[in-house]
Design an enzyme around this catalytic site. Structure first.
Site, PDB file in Angstrom:
ATOM      1  N   LYS A  79      -5.168  10.169 -19.259  1.00  0.00           N
ATOM      2  CA  LYS A  79      -4.266   9.130 -19.529  1.00  0.00           C
ATOM      3  C   LYS A  79      -4.473   8.924 -21.045  1.00  0.00           C
ATOM      4  O   LYS A  79      -5.580   9.015 -21.470  1.00  0.00           O
ATOM      5  CB  LYS A  79      -4.546   7.933 -18.848  1.00  0.00           C
ATOM      6  N   SER A 159       0.976   1.195 -15.127  1.00  0.00           N
ATOM      7  CA  SER A 159       1.276   1.747 -16.404  1.00  0.00           C
ATOM      8  C   SER A 159       0.731   3.305 -16.292  1.00  0.00           C
ATOM      9  O   SER A 159       1.191   3.867 -17.125  1.00  0.00           O
ATOM     10  CB  SER A 159       0.273   1.074 -17.310  1.00  0.00           C
ATOM     11  N   SER A 183      -2.257  -0.522 -11.558  1.00  0.00           N
ATOM     12  CA  SER A 183      -1.544   0.421 -12.592  1.00  0.00           C
ATOM     13  C   SER A 183      -2.171   1.832 -12.028  1.00  0.00           C
ATOM     14  O   SER A 183      -1.615   2.896 -12.600  1.00  0.00           O
ATOM     15  CB  SER A 183      -1.900   0.312 -13.899  1.00  0.00           C
TER      16      SER A 183
END
Length: 494
Positions: A79, A159, A183
């Site tokens: 990420k 997210s 998330s």
């Protein structure tokens, strides 16, 4: 040879050790898949092909000698919130334009220590603020799943939408992610993958771009419960550089996966039975309880009375911490700089150009609740509510509950640009209704795919555990995974 990208992380690990194929071959297969799919899915914001092949070659040399770590030669996606030395790290924000850190986050350093290979950096909501991956400076990530008979693009959740989409679409063997209010778990539920938010303090936050420091926690998204357990064993551990890191031994999480649930008590919080909850979510929840009972668990109704205050309290605490954390992005030291007539003008112009709409909204909310005259009324009150939420869970665990089962999300994935969501931020925030309590209380939570809705889209269930008892979550999630016995692979359209 079978398509190497379709292997689970555990199967790929076995294949590498058995010398059925090399890490270079496995990495090459993933890079080829990324080349083909990423223009359609937008899961990666940076692909580190040369570096990946170099890391794979080094892993092959170790494996040839019968050496190597627990993830030796396994290609992963990272990420864009994790600092990776010399590689694009921008939290999917324009304000960190061109930033390449001179250091490595502890979580990624742990993975490289154990032999993992980095394929690249994954797209996400800007600064991890969002539930649909529509706030990224690099554009939407597209969910690899589509409703039956439809060509409409769906959100992958947020997210960590890039992480979830890349894992679901076979563009990495597993991915790092972060969870501040859901998330990891919400995008996992939207993409038929497994995602765990560990207990706060289990994984180091050092070198991870901060959103809300008392809520953020790193964790893995993977294709199976076993894969998530293998990744989390590597990602976890004490770090003296992070004052919130807990000095505890890291268990072999994968060893707990097949432990079963015989003798466990599973709590069912009555406050999670929302008015207007879709019948298919209610039915899936009951199905999950039936599966656990069939395997020897006892089900117990419990009350978490302060649940209704969790979302409003979260949307005070998280923006307040974000407003403080994001003050450092001013155009002076790194990232974007927009020249102004003086330094104050430069700050204002840089932040206006660099931050997206959702990030600005949360900074303003956070600055407001921290301001003189409102601090006690909002921020202090929200922290008091947070203590009560934590106590609700403690009371349930003291009463003999081993884990709590809830839905992961109030619905399956919705469409990109959904007007109801776009026009009403609160409706978007309600996507986190089942997940934020876990962050507020610092507890571990796992989302596991358990069924599909009427349009063939994945639906997940969430398990919430006692602090630092992720092993019970892995064991319980595995029972649900095995009982569901469904193929959660998207049909490739890209």
């Amino acid at each position: 040879m079978t398509d190497l990208t379709k292997l689970s992380l555990a199967a790929a690990r076995k294949g590498l050790v058995d010398k059925s194929f090399t890490s270079s071959e496995l990495t090459g297969a993933y890079l080829g898949a990324i080349d083909k799919a990423n223009p359609s899915l937008n899961a990666y914001v940076a692909v580190t092909g040369e570096q990946a092949l170099e890391m794979a070659k080094a892993s092959d040399e170790k494996l040839a000698k019968g050496q190597g770590g627990t993830l030796e030669g396994i290609p992963l996606g990272i990420k864009d919130l994790f600092a990776t030395k010399g590689v694009h790290t921008q939290a999917a924000s324009h304000i960190l334009d061109g930033f390449k850190p001179e250091y490595e986050s502890t979580v990624t350093a742990n993975l490289w220590r154990d032999g993992a290979v980095m394929l690249g950096k994954l797209n996400m909501d800007e600064f991890a603020m969002g539930s649909s991956n529509e706030t990224s400076y690099y554009g939407n990530v597209i969910n690899p799943f589509r409703a039956e008979g439809s060509n409409a693009n769906l959100v992958p959740g947020g997210s960590s939408g890039g992480s979830a989409a890349a894992v679901a679409a076979w563009l990495c063997a597993g991915a790092t992610a972060t969870d501040t209010g859901g998330s990891i778990r919400q995008p996992a539920a939207f993409t038929g993958t497994v995602g765990i938010k560990p207990t706060y303090g289990r994984c180091s936050r050092w070198g991870t771009v901060a959103f809300a420091s008392s809520l953020d926690q790193a964790g893995p998204i993977a294709r199976s419960v076993e894969d998530a357990a293998l990744m989390m064993t590597s990602m976890s551990g004490f770090d003296a550089k992070d004052s919130t890191s807990v000095d505890m031994a890291v268990p072999d999480f994968a060893a707990a996966v097949e432990r079963g649930v015989k003798g466990l008590t599973i709590g069912v919080p009555r406050e999670y039975r929302l008015e207007g909850m879709p019948a298919e979510i209610e039915k899936l929840w009951q199905q999950g309880l039936d599966w656990l009972k069939a395997e020897g668990a006892t089900v117990k109704d419990i009350s978490l009375p302060h649940t209704k205050y969790a979302l409003p309290a979260y949307y005070i605490v998280a923006p307040a911490e974000a407003s403080s954390n994001l003050a450092r992005y001013d155009g002076v030291k790194y990232g974007l700089r927009v020249t102004g007539k003086d330094i104050t003008d430069m700050y204002e112009l840089t932040r206006a150009a660099g931050f997206g709409r959702e990030v600005k909204r949360r900074i303003m909310i956070g600055t407001y609740v921290l301001s003189a005259g409102y601090f006690d009324a909002y921020y202090v009150k929200a922290q008091q509510v947070r203590t009560l939420i934590k106590k609700d869970f403690e009371d349930a665990f003291h009463a003999g509950v081993d884990a709590i089962l809830t839905p992961a999300t109030p619905s399956a994935a919705f469409g990109i640009g959904d007007e109801a969501m776009a026009n009403d931020p609160v409706k978007m925030y309600l996507n986190d209704i089942f997940t934020v309590t876990v962050n507020m209380a610092g507890l571990p939570g796992i989302a596991v795919p358990a069924g599909k809705d009427g349009q063939g889209l994945p639906l997940g269930l969430q398990l919430i555990g006692k602090p630092f008892d992720e092993e019970t979550l892995f064991a319980t999630a595995r029972v649900i995974e095995r009982s569901a016995d469904m193929d959660f692979s998207p049909k490739p359209w890209w």
